[in-house]
Motif scaffolding. Sequence first.
Motif, PDB file in Angstrom:
ATOM      1  N   CYS A  30       0.851  -1.195   0.000  1.00  0.00           N
ATOM      2  CA  CYS A  30       0.000   0.000   0.000  1.00  0.00           C
ATOM      3  C   CYS A  30       0.886   1.243   0.000  1.00  0.00           C
ATOM      4  O   CYS A  30       1.877   1.309   0.723  1.00  0.00           O
ATOM      5  CB  CYS A  30      -0.901   0.033   1.230  1.00  0.00           C
ATOM      6  N   TYR A  31       0.512   2.188  -0.839  1.00  0.00           N
ATOM      7  CA  TYR A  31       1.156   3.499  -0.863  1.00  0.00           C
ATOM      8  C   TYR A  31       0.118   4.517  -0.409  1.00  0.00           C
ATOM      9  O   TYR A  31      -1.030   4.489  -0.863  1.00  0.00           O
ATOM     10  CB  TYR A  31       1.628   3.838  -2.277  1.00  0.00           C
ATOM     11  N   PHE A  32       0.533   5.388   0.491  1.00  0.00           N
ATOM     12  CA  PHE A  32      -0.332   6.421   1.050  1.00  0.00           C
ATOM     13  C   PHE A  32       0.250   7.787   0.689  1.00  0.00           C
ATOM     14  O   PHE A  32       1.423   8.033   0.928  1.00  0.00           O
ATOM     15  CB  PHE A  32      -0.386   6.298   2.580  1.00  0.00           C
ATOM     16  N   PHE A  33      -0.552   8.660   0.132  1.00  0.00           N
ATOM     17  CA  PHE A  33      -0.130  10.026  -0.186  1.00  0.00           C
ATOM     18  C   PHE A  33      -1.378  10.900  -0.229  1.00  0.00           C
ATOM     19  O   PHE A  33      -2.405  10.501  -0.746  1.00  0.00           O
ATOM     20  CB  PHE A  33       0.653  10.094  -1.505  1.00  0.00           C
ATOM     21  N   GLY A  34      -1.263  12.071   0.388  1.00  0.00           N
ATOM     22  CA  GLY A  34      -2.430  12.954   0.473  1.00  0.00           C
ATOM     23  C   GLY A  34      -3.577  12.218   1.135  1.00  0.00           C
ATOM     24  O   GLY A  34      -3.406  11.575   2.166  1.00  0.00           O
ATOM     25  N   ASP A  35      -4.740  12.267   0.525  1.00  0.00           N
ATOM     26  CA  ASP A  35      -5.921  11.553   1.012  1.00  0.00           C
ATOM     27  C   ASP A  35      -6.189  10.308   0.173  1.00  0.00           C
ATOM     28  O   ASP A  35      -7.327   9.857   0.058  1.00  0.00           O
ATOM     29  CB  ASP A  35      -7.149  12.468   0.972  1.00  0.00           C
ATOM     30  N   THR A  36      -5.134   9.750  -0.416  1.00  0.00           N
ATOM     31  CA  THR A  36      -5.272   8.615  -1.322  1.00  0.00           C
ATOM     32  C   THR A  36      -4.438   7.444  -0.841  1.00  0.00           C
ATOM     33  O   THR A  36      -3.338   7.615  -0.335  1.00  0.00           O
ATOM     34  CB  THR A  36      -4.805   9.019  -2.742  1.00  0.00           C
ATOM     35  N   THR A  37      -4.988   6.251  -1.032  1.00  0.00           N
ATOM     36  CA  THR A  37      -4.277   5.007  -0.780  1.00  0.00           C
ATOM     37  C   THR A  37      -4.419   4.136  -2.021  1.00  0.00           C
ATOM     38  O   THR A  37      -5.535   3.993  -2.538  1.00  0.00           O
ATOM     39  CB  THR A  37      -4.888   4.242   0.417  1.00  0.00           C
ATOM     40  N   ILE A  38      -3.310   3.599  -2.509  1.00  0.00           N
ATOM     41  CA  ILE A  38      -3.412   2.610  -3.578  1.00  0.00           C
ATOM     42  C   ILE A  38      -2.707   1.339  -3.122  1.00  0.00           C
ATOM     43  O   ILE A  38      -1.724   1.383  -2.396  1.00  0.00           O
ATOM     44  CB  ILE A  38      -2.840   3.102  -4.931  1.00  0.00           C
ATOM     45  N   ARG A  39      -3.260   0.200  -3.533  1.00  0.00           N
ATOM     46  CA  ARG A  39      -2.673  -1.098  -3.219  1.00  0.00           C
ATOM     47  C   ARG A  39      -2.203  -1.690  -4.539  1.00  0.00           C
ATOM     48  O   ARG A  39      -2.943  -1.700  -5.529  1.00  0.00           O
ATOM     49  CB  ARG A  39      -3.693  -2.001  -2.547  1.00  0.00           C
ATOM     50  N   VAL A  40      -0.956  -2.171  -4.549  1.00  0.00           N
ATOM     51  CA  VAL A  40      -0.327  -2.611  -5.789  1.00  0.00           C
ATOM     52  C   VAL A  40       0.450  -3.910  -5.567  1.00  0.00           C
ATOM     53  O   VAL A  40       0.713  -4.309  -4.440  1.00  0.00           O
ATOM     54  CB  VAL A  40       0.642  -1.539  -6.333  1.00  0.00           C
ATOM     55  N   ILE A  41       0.854  -4.498  -6.664  1.00  0.00           N
ATOM     56  CA  ILE A  41       1.847  -5.560  -6.672  1.00  0.00           C
ATOM     57  C   ILE A  41       3.089  -4.935  -7.288  1.00  0.00           C
ATOM     58  O   ILE A  41       3.020  -4.326  -8.366  1.00  0.00           O
ATOM     59  CB  ILE A  41       1.378  -6.760  -7.513  1.00  0.00           C
ATOM     60  N   GLU A  42       4.208  -5.021  -6.591  1.00  0.00           N
ATOM     61  CA  GLU A  42       5.453  -4.455  -7.093  1.00  0.00           C
ATOM     62  C   GLU A  42       6.202  -5.496  -7.916  1.00  0.00           C
ATOM     63  O   GLU A  42       6.273  -6.661  -7.529  1.00  0.00           O
ATOM     64  CB  GLU A  42       6.347  -3.992  -5.947  1.00  0.00           C
TER      65      GLU A  42
END
Length: 105
Positions: A30-42
């Motif tokens: 999970c990456y968190f920035f501002g008011d956003t969260t995205i979940r990814v596969i690296e």
Amino acid sequence: MMIVNSCPPMRDEAAISHFDRAEQKDGTVCYFFGDTTIRVIEARAKGSIHLIPVSGDQIACGEWVELDEEQVRRYCDLLSRHLNNGASAHNEASAEVVKASQKER
């Protein structure tokens, strides 16, 4: 002829450079920035970090709202570019964390 941008706005684009990263038990990140969260596969290929979109959400009007697939993909593209440009110490440190986690798998 007027071209209308049908893509939703990238509200937290400017906050990407101030992200936090958290590995999840299921192998996603999970990456968190501002008011956003995205979940990814690296993934790593040819020395670059690639982010495969899984899901994302954002605070809107005081509530968490799920982002659509296109928005998550666009945030992944922006974050990948940020991670791979190597312009800041934060990027380099994050890239090292990703590299170390890839070696462990």
